[in-house]
Design a protein around this motif. Structure first.
Motif, short mmCIF file in Angstrom:
data_model
loop_
_atom_site.label_atom_id
_atom_site.label_comp_id
_atom_site.label_asym_id
_atom_site.label_seq_id
_atom_site.Cartn_x
_atom_site.Cartn_y
_atom_site.Cartn_z
N CYS A 119 0.83 -1.21 0.00
CA CYS A 119 0.00 0.00 0.00
C CYS A 119 0.86 1.26 0.00
CB CYS A 119 -0.93 -0.01 1.22
SG CYS A 119 -2.26 -1.21 1.12
N ILE A 120 1.93 1.26 0.79
CA ILE A 120 2.82 2.43 0.82
C ILE A 120 3.49 2.61 -0.54
CG2 ILE A 120 4.98 3.30 1.79
CD1 ILE A 120 4.07 2.21 4.50
N ALA A 121 3.95 1.50 -1.14
CA ALA A 121 4.59 1.59 -2.45
C ALA A 121 3.62 2.12 -3.50
CB ALA A 121 5.11 0.21 -2.87
N THR A 122 2.37 1.65 -3.46
CA THR A 122 1.36 2.11 -4.42
C THR A 122 1.05 3.59 -4.20
OG1 THR A 122 0.38 -0.10 -4.46
CG2 THR A 122 -0.96 1.70 -5.32
N ALA A 123 0.91 3.99 -2.94
CA ALA A 123 0.61 5.39 -2.62
C ALA A 123 1.74 6.31 -3.06
CB ALA A 123 0.35 5.54 -1.13
#
Length: 247
Positions: A119-123
């Motif tokens: 999720c952090i990588a996508t954000a």
């Protein structure tokens, strides 16, 4: 007391008074404020330094847990071990108190860390408002703290100590203190934000999932405890980070 108990950042003034534990919980929103400020500030710094994308994603995942000494992740693992065992209530509570790490705890923490990382990588890839990173830990800790103060504790919980009208009155005062801090921090975050809608989505997801996770764990384990608060914080913050990927 709250700083020394809930943050791994060196505390400038160390003090402990067991009679003030309720008031200590009342400053969980400010603990989230400090943690979220450091988390988002380091994110800005590392982006400015040009840290490689996946390394930055790993570092931001690690920092969130490391800044609180992995305290809430430990509670998440303990609760996962107990809840997923599908034993009787008494056996679940015994597993919750057991200091050993079971298979369900290991499997659960692997998937939850993968979830945070993805999720952090996508954000980061789609672009984020750093105010969201700042507010998510504030909201999760606020709702977890309110649950600890107002819910019936499990018998072995340290928060089971202290009963009577005076203690209940003290808890209600502390809840008011928490709400005042929460309102101030959210208002400040919205004032500083470039786009209000993603922030409202993130803090809304964080609040709702924290509340639902804690309600589920309380029902499964027969009451409230610090471990269950950690369980809710971990799921709530994961939901908040996931919401950052939507808009």
């Amino acid at each position: 007391m709250a700083w020394g108990n809930f943050l791994s950042i060196p505390c400038p003034f160390k003090r402990w008074d067991a009679d003030l534990k309720n008031y200590m919980l009342g400053f969980l929103p400010t603990i989230g404020f400090i943690l979220g400020g450091v988390w988002s500030g380091l994110c800005i710094l590392f982006v400015w330094l040009g840290l490689p994308f996946f390394i930055l994603s790993f570092v931001l995942t690690f920092i969130l847990f490391a800044l609180c000494g992995f305290l809430h992740l430990d509670g998440f693992m303990d609760c996962s071990d107990a809840i997923l065992s599908r034993r009787t209530l008494e056996e679940k509570q015994a597993i919750l108190k057991d200091s050993h790490c079971g298979a369900f705890a290991v499997v659960s923490v692997i998937f939850v860390i993968l979830g945070y990382f993805c999720c952090i990588a996508t954000a980061l890839g789609s672009g984020i408002d750093f105010t969201e990173l700042w507010l998510i830990p504030i909201v999760s800790r606020s709702f977890a703290g309110i649950n600890v103060l107002l819910s019936r504790p499990i018998g072995h919980s340290q928060y089971a100590q202290g009963k009577g009208a005076e203690n209940n009155s003290q808890k209600k005062k502390v809840v008011v203190i928490m709400f005042v801090q929460l309102i101030i921090y959210i208002a400040a975050g919205l004032f500083l934000a470039t786009d209000i809608k993603p922030i409202l989505l993130s803090i809304g997801f964080t609040a709702i999932v924290t509340f639902i996770s804690i309600a589920f764990a309380k029902r499964s384990l027969g009451g409230m405890s610090g471990d269950i608060a950690g369980y809710g914080i971990v799921f709530g913050e994961l939901a908040g980070v996931f919401a950052m990927t939507i808009l």
